[in-house]
Design a protein around this motif. Structure first.
Motif, PDB file in Angstrom:
ATOM      1  N   VAL A 175      35.419  50.896  43.619  1.00  0.00           N
ATOM      2  CA  VAL A 175      34.340  51.802  43.220  1.00  0.00           C
ATOM      3  C   VAL A 175      34.488  53.153  43.906  1.00  0.00           C
ATOM      4  CG1 VAL A 175      31.845  52.208  43.408  1.00  0.00           C
ATOM      5  CG2 VAL A 175      32.702  49.973  42.645  1.00  0.00           C
ATOM      6  N   ASN A 176      34.917  53.147  45.158  1.00  0.00           N
ATOM      7  CA  ASN A 176      35.053  54.397  45.920  1.00  0.00           C
ATOM      8  C   ASN A 176      36.021  55.370  45.257  1.00  0.00           C
ATOM      9  OD1 ASN A 176      33.208  53.700  47.865  1.00  0.00           O
ATOM     10  ND2 ASN A 176      34.741  52.906  49.321  1.00  0.00           N
ATOM     11  N   THR A 177      36.995  54.842  44.537  1.00  0.00           N
ATOM     12  CA  THR A 177      37.939  55.719  43.826  1.00  0.00           C
ATOM     13  C   THR A 177      37.195  56.609  42.845  1.00  0.00           C
ATOM     14  OG1 THR A 177      39.644  54.009  44.001  1.00  0.00           O
ATOM     15  CG2 THR A 177      40.026  55.781  42.420  1.00  0.00           C
ATOM     16  N   PHE A 178      36.246  56.025  42.140  1.00  0.00           N
ATOM     17  CA  PHE A 178      35.471  56.794  41.170  1.00  0.00           C
ATOM     18  C   PHE A 178      34.532  57.765  41.874  1.00  0.00           C
ATOM     19  CE2 PHE A 178      36.842  53.020  39.007  1.00  0.00           C
ATOM     20  CZ  PHE A 178      37.113  53.429  37.718  1.00  0.00           C
ATOM     21  N   VAL A 179      33.875  57.292  42.926  1.00  0.00           N
ATOM     22  CA  VAL A 179      32.930  58.133  43.669  1.00  0.00           C
ATOM     23  C   VAL A 179      33.638  59.353  44.238  1.00  0.00           C
ATOM     24  CG1 VAL A 179      31.379  58.217  45.654  1.00  0.00           C
ATOM     25  CG2 VAL A 179      31.431  56.179  44.192  1.00  0.00           C
ATOM     26  N   GLN A 180      34.813  59.128  44.791  1.00  0.00           N
ATOM     27  CA  GLN A 180      35.567  60.231  45.403  1.00  0.00           C
ATOM     28  C   GLN A 180      36.019  61.269  44.382  1.00  0.00           C
ATOM     29  OE1 GLN A 180      38.690  58.103  47.383  1.00  0.00           O
ATOM     30  NE2 GLN A 180      37.314  57.244  48.950  1.00  0.00           N
ATOM     31  N   ASN A 181      36.067  60.854  43.126  1.00  0.00           N
ATOM     32  CA  ASN A 181      36.450  61.784  42.057  1.00  0.00           C
ATOM     33  C   ASN A 181      35.256  62.216  41.213  1.00  0.00           C
ATOM     34  OD1 ASN A 181      39.607  61.990  41.930  1.00  0.00           O
ATOM     35  ND2 ASN A 181      39.162  59.832  42.371  1.00  0.00           N
ATOM     36  N   ASN A 182      34.051  62.056  41.801  1.00  0.00           N
ATOM     37  CA  ASN A 182      32.809  62.494  41.156  1.00  0.00           C
ATOM     38  C   ASN A 182      32.618  61.886  39.764  1.00  0.00           C
ATOM     39  OD1 ASN A 182      32.098  64.280  43.337  1.00  0.00           O
ATOM     40  ND2 ASN A 182      33.676  65.689  42.583  1.00  0.00           N
ATOM     41  N   MET A 183      32.905  60.595  39.672  1.00  0.00           N
ATOM     42  CA  MET A 183      32.749  59.879  38.405  1.00  0.00           C
ATOM     43  C   MET A 183      31.857  58.661  38.619  1.00  0.00           C
ATOM     44  SD  MET A 183      36.710  59.991  37.089  1.00  0.00           S
ATOM     45  CE  MET A 183      36.362  59.062  35.598  1.00  0.00           C
ATOM     46  N   ASP A 184      31.083  58.333  37.594  1.00  0.00           N
ATOM     47  CA  ASP A 184      30.273  57.114  37.649  1.00  0.00           C
ATOM     48  C   ASP A 184      31.190  55.903  37.542  1.00  0.00           C
ATOM     49  OD1 ASP A 184      27.921  58.550  37.801  1.00  0.00           O
ATOM     50  OD2 ASP A 184      27.676  58.641  35.618  1.00  0.00           O
ATOM     51  N   ALA A 185      30.998  54.962  38.436  1.00  0.00           N
ATOM     52  CA  ALA A 185      31.860  53.772  38.440  1.00  0.00           C
ATOM     53  C   ALA A 185      31.452  52.822  37.324  1.00  0.00           C
ATOM     54  CB  ALA A 185      31.775  53.070  39.786  1.00  0.00           C
ATOM     55  N   PRO A 186      32.394  52.399  36.476  1.00  0.00           N
ATOM     56  CA  PRO A 186      32.103  51.411  35.441  1.00  0.00           C
ATOM     57  C   PRO A 186      32.146  50.009  36.048  1.00  0.00           C
ATOM     58  CG  PRO A 186      34.401  51.974  35.355  1.00  0.00           C
ATOM     59  CD  PRO A 186      33.805  52.796  36.470  1.00  0.00           C
ATOM     60  N   PRO A 187      31.776  48.970  35.287  1.00  0.00           N
ATOM     61  CA  PRO A 187      31.985  47.599  35.782  1.00  0.00           C
ATOM     62  C   PRO A 187      33.475  47.372  36.065  1.00  0.00           C
ATOM     63  CG  PRO A 187      30.583  47.601  33.844  1.00  0.00           C
ATOM     64  CD  PRO A 187      31.124  48.985  33.970  1.00  0.00           C
ATOM     65  N   ILE A 188      33.764  46.766  37.185  1.00  0.00           N
ATOM     66  CA  ILE A 188      35.145  46.463  37.564  1.00  0.00           C
ATOM     67  C   ILE A 188      35.264  44.956  37.714  1.00  0.00           C
ATOM     68  CG2 ILE A 188      36.924  46.749  39.331  1.00  0.00           C
ATOM     69  CD1 ILE A 188      35.635  49.501  39.918  1.00  0.00           C
ATOM     70  N   PHE A 189      36.235  44.379  37.046  1.00  0.00           N
ATOM     71  CA  PHE A 189      36.385  42.925  37.011  1.00  0.00           C
ATOM     72  C   PHE A 189      37.508  42.508  37.950  1.00  0.00           C
ATOM     73  CE2 PHE A 189      34.723  44.437  32.993  1.00  0.00           C
ATOM     74  CZ  PHE A 189      33.620  43.618  32.795  1.00  0.00           C
ATOM     75  N   LEU A 190      37.185  41.653  38.899  1.00  0.00           N
ATOM     76  CA  LEU A 190      38.161  41.141  39.850  1.00  0.00           C
ATOM     77  C   LEU A 190      38.701  39.815  39.331  1.00  0.00           C
ATOM     78  CD1 LEU A 190      36.162  41.727  43.177  1.00  0.00           C
ATOM     79  CD2 LEU A 190      37.526  43.373  41.859  1.00  0.00           C
ATOM     80  N   ILE A 191      40.014  39.704  39.175  1.00  0.00           N
ATOM     81  CA  ILE A 191      40.576  38.481  38.604  1.00  0.00           C
ATOM     82  C   ILE A 191      41.850  38.053  39.318  1.00  0.00           C
ATOM     83  CG2 ILE A 191      39.701  39.198  36.327  1.00  0.00           C
ATOM     84  CD1 ILE A 191      42.731  39.425  35.517  1.00  0.00           C
ATOM     85  N   SER A 192      42.201  36.814  39.087  1.00  0.00           N
ATOM     86  CA  SER A 192      43.521  36.284  39.434  1.00  0.00           C
ATOM     87  C   SER A 192      44.137  35.736  38.160  1.00  0.00           C
ATOM     88  CB  SER A 192      43.405  35.178  40.485  1.00  0.00           C
ATOM     89  OG  SER A 192      44.604  34.416  40.531  1.00  0.00           O
ATOM     90  N   ASN A 193      45.319  36.179  37.834  1.00  0.00           N
ATOM     91  CA  ASN A 193      45.979  35.677  36.628  1.00  0.00           C
ATOM     92  C   ASN A 193      46.390  34.211  36.755  1.00  0.00           C
ATOM     93  OD1 ASN A 193      45.842  38.156  35.268  1.00  0.00           O
ATOM     94  ND2 ASN A 193      47.729  38.886  36.225  1.00  0.00           N
ATOM     95  N   HIS A 194      46.318  33.681  37.973  1.00  0.00           N
ATOM     96  CA  HIS A 194      46.721  32.295  38.211  1.00  0.00           C
ATOM     97  C   HIS A 194      45.534  31.336  38.276  1.00  0.00           C
ATOM     98  CE1 HIS A 194      50.674  33.917  38.941  1.00  0.00           C
ATOM     99  NE2 HIS A 194      50.202  34.692  39.896  1.00  0.00           N
ATOM    100  N   ASN A 195      44.332  31.880  38.213  1.00  0.00           N
ATOM    101  CA  ASN A 195      43.135  31.038  38.265  1.00  0.00           C
ATOM    102  C   ASN A 195      42.081  31.646  37.347  1.00  0.00           C
ATOM    103  OD1 ASN A 195      41.040  29.340  38.825  1.00  0.00           O
ATOM    104  ND2 ASN A 195      41.124  29.573  41.041  1.00  0.00           N
ATOM    105  N   LEU A 196      42.151  31.298  36.075  1.00  0.00           N
ATOM    106  CA  LEU A 196      41.325  31.964  35.069  1.00  0.00           C
ATOM    107  C   LEU A 196      39.867  31.535  35.068  1.00  0.00           C
ATOM    108  CD1 LEU A 196      43.772  32.041  32.026  1.00  0.00           C
ATOM    109  CD2 LEU A 196      43.535  33.647  33.928  1.00  0.00           C
ATOM    110  N   SER A 197      39.543  30.465  35.751  1.00  0.00           N
ATOM    111  CA  SER A 197      38.149  30.024  35.758  1.00  0.00           C
ATOM    112  C   SER A 197      37.389  30.566  36.956  1.00  0.00           C
ATOM    113  CB  SER A 197      38.073  28.488  35.752  1.00  0.00           C
ATOM    114  OG  SER A 197      38.714  27.949  36.894  1.00  0.00           O
TER     115      SER A 197
END
Length: 418
Positions: A210-232
């Motif tokens: 989220v800080n990446t967006f804040v530092q660039n004066n942008m509203d942070a969108p939803p960010i999805f944290l995932i593992s491609n090896h554990n889809l559930s």
């Protein structure tokens, strides 16, 4: 003027259709509102041909709507693994997306092995092409995609943020996905074994993105944290749920069916989507002819086998999928299959047995749903058995999810105790 049917039949079908589809939640509807309106109007008028063509158009719209998903991000972000996971394909399989190969300037399509209308496009990362976002989008033919998924295994770069803005200006949806979260957790645990906190670590990873967006004066969108090896685990189920809701109604069905059946929620969603198709086909059959319930069975057994096997494939219960599940969970196939029923539904060739099955399910469906849809009239020779098969396969999928989850839980406890 089209052929008509009796006012009683017309009223029954129209009221049944309206009642059923009005009760479906908006995010689960797979028929566009305009087509639903056409079907209702033709049923109300009692015009057989118009009703038949309206439903045929609706089914064709659902079954053949193309879906194109663009996946982009920097090299090493896990694009290939992400696409393999969504396609249900292992890295060593022949048609898998190759993991770890050098980034190219070409977009590469990968068809879903079970859903012919669904294609995932592996796009080169914008940083590798050294061109502004708007020209990047033109080069990768942005207009062909339903939505974009932007992946990063570290933090999102300014070029990717600019790309997302360009995508939105062109009225396309895009989603930010942070991959390799399992590696982040593992590294944190190894470096701080005494103070490691899984929840806090995930919060820190999300805040870092989220800080990446804040530092660039942008509203942070939803960010999805995932593992491609554990889809559930992590945000993968939430991401899939979001994609389904944001897709146009007619594109939801095939996308839903493409999802790996790794949670009860996915199994239920597939069930709801397929049930809508069965009811549409049943209405269509009922419009054209009235078939008595006693005129069912043996001439339709082969067709029923095809339907049953189709459901088993979609829910990951076919023989090949069960073998993979057994290997992954370290549970013998025989143990997995001993508590499920769908592989054996059509083992018998006795007409009386199938007839008993049919009558039993009609009674069950009628008591649960009521109304004209439950009367047994107008809905073709195989309608209720298709619903019975779908219900059985769905329940079997849930049984296996519980069994494999319990096995994983025991394994995790053993590892923790060592």
């Amino acid at each position: 003027m089209g052929q008509s049917f009796s006012s009683t039949d017309r009223g029954d079908l129209e009221s049944s259709f309206t009642a059923y589809f009005n009760n479906i939640e908006i995010e689960n509807k797979i028929i566009p509102p305009g087509i639903i309106h056409l079907i209702k109007r033709s049923l109300k008028k009692g015009d057989v041909l118009e009703a038949h063509h309206s439903i045929s158009g609706g089914l064709e719209c659902i079954y053949y709507a193309p879906i194109n998903v663009a996946v982009t991000g920097e090299s090493g972000a896990g694009k290939s693994s992400f696409i393999n996971a969504l396609r249900g394909v292992r890295p060593e399989e022949e048609d898998a997306t190759h993991v770890g190969i050098a980034e190219t300037a070409m977009r590469t399509p990968y068809k879903h092995p079970k859903i012919e209308t669904l294609t995932f496009w592996n796009l080169p990362g914008i940083g590798t092409m050294n061109i502004p976002p708007k020209y990047y989008l033109e080069k990768v033919k942005f207009q062909e995609y339903d939505f974009f998924v932007i992946l990063s295994s570290t933090r999102f770069k300014l070029l990717e943020l600019d790309l997302a803005q360009a995508i939105r200006l062109k009225r396309k949806m895009c989603y930010f996905v942070k991959t390799k979260v399992d590696a982040d957790l593992r590294n944190e645990k190894e470096s701080k074994p005494g103070t490691f906190d899984r929840v806090k670590t995930l919060q820190q990873v999300r805040r870092h993105c989220v800080n990446t967006f804040v530092q660039n004066n942008m509203d942070a969108p939803p960010i999805f944290l995932i593992s491609n090896h554990n889809l559930s685990d992590y945000d993968f189920p939430v991401l899939m749920d979001t994609l389904v809701k944001d897709l146009p109604a007619q594109k939801r069905h095939n996308f839903i069916l493409s999802l790996p059946t790794n949670t009860v929620a996915v199994a239920d969603r597939k069930h709801k989507s397929l049930q809508q198709c069965i009811l549409l086909e049943a209405c269509q059959a009922g419009i054209l002819a009235t078939l008595p319930a006693v005129d069912i069975l043996m001439d339709g057994v082969e067709e029923l086998k095809v339907k049953l096997n189709h459901y088993r494939v979609l829910f990951g219960l076919d023989d090949d999928s069960l073998e993979v599940m057994a290997n992954d969970s370290q549970v013998p196939v025989e143990q997995l299959t001993k508590n499920i029923n769908s592989p054996y539904l059509l083992e018998t060739k006795k007409e009386e047995t199938l007839g008993e099955m049919f009558l039993k399910y009609v009674e069950k469906f009628a008591s649960a749903n009521g109304g004209p849809l439950a009367t047994g009239l107008y809905f073709g020779k195989t309608f209720y058995l298709q619903l019975y098969f779908l219900d059985t396969v769905t329940e079997d999928a849930k049984v296996l999810l519980r069994e494999t989850y319990f096995k994983k839980l025991v394994q995790a406890q053993l590892i923790h105790s060592e």
